[in-house]
Design a protein around this motif. Structure first.
Motif, short mmCIF file in Angstrom:
data_model
loop_
_atom_site.label_atom_id
_atom_site.label_comp_id
_atom_site.label_asym_id
_atom_site.label_seq_id
_atom_site.Cartn_x
_atom_site.Cartn_y
_atom_site.Cartn_z
N HIS A 1 50.14 50.40 128.77
CA HIS A 1 49.84 51.83 128.79
C HIS A 1 48.62 52.16 129.67
O HIS A 1 48.61 53.13 130.41
N CYS B 1 44.68 50.97 125.37
CA CYS B 1 46.02 50.59 124.93
C CYS B 1 46.70 49.72 125.98
O CYS B 1 46.62 50.07 127.15
N HIS C 1 52.67 49.55 124.24
CA HIS C 1 51.55 50.16 123.52
C HIS C 1 51.17 49.32 122.31
O HIS C 1 51.95 48.50 121.85
ZN LIG Z 1 49.54 53.53 124.27
#
Ligand SMILES: [Zn+2]
Length: 150
Positions: A120, A129, A10
């Motif tokens: 992500h 992300c 992330h």
């Molecule tokens: Zn994330």
């Protein structure tokens, strides 16, 4: 929690990048506050944060289920590289510490040795992300897979 098969990367987006231990610790604190107060979780969602100061920060840590990627939380370690990595890749030290952290997790038996690495966005629609630049970077890492098997 047994050794998990996935590592999910992330970015924090906000707060932005940090360069000193103080800034990075504050960034972790602000993410934790947000996850607790806005998301109403009992702790920061990520298992770990990694700062531009070249340090890894413990979130939920090893062996605890995070809250960072629905359907994958109980099967993954979520690592957040503090900063907004849409246009720039994180500094080399931040990338290296992330790789070392993953290796440590494998060596200690928290992550399966044949783990799969995802950004992500691969496991959740509607998020950019970990940012375009970082996502491109992790595609060159060992264990990255473009194939998602939920
Ligand atoms: Zn994330």
């Amino acid at each position: 929690m047994n050794a998990v098969p996935y590592v999910i990367i992330h970015h924090s987006f906000t707060p932005g990048e940090c360069h000193t231990q103080k800034q990075c610790a504050n960034a972790m604190k602000s993410i934790q506050n947000y996850h607790r107060e806005v998301n109403k979780w009992n702790d920061i969602g990520y298992n770990f944060g990694v700062g531009g100061d070249g340090r890894a920060y413990q979130g939920r840590g090893w062996g605890h289920v995070g809250a960072h990627a629905p359907n994958y939380n109980s099967q993954s370690i979520g690592i957040c590289l503090i900063g907004d990595w849409r246009y720039f890749v994180p500094p080399e030290s931040q990338l290296e510490v992330t790789k070392k952290l993953i290796k440590y997790g494998v060596d200690q038996g928290f992550i399966q040795s044949n783990y799969t690495l995802y950004g992500h966005r691969q496991v959740r629609s509607n998020t950019e992300c970990p940012g375009d630049a970082l996502y491109k970077e992790i595609q060159t890492w060992e264990h990255y897979s473009s194939i998602v098997t939920p």
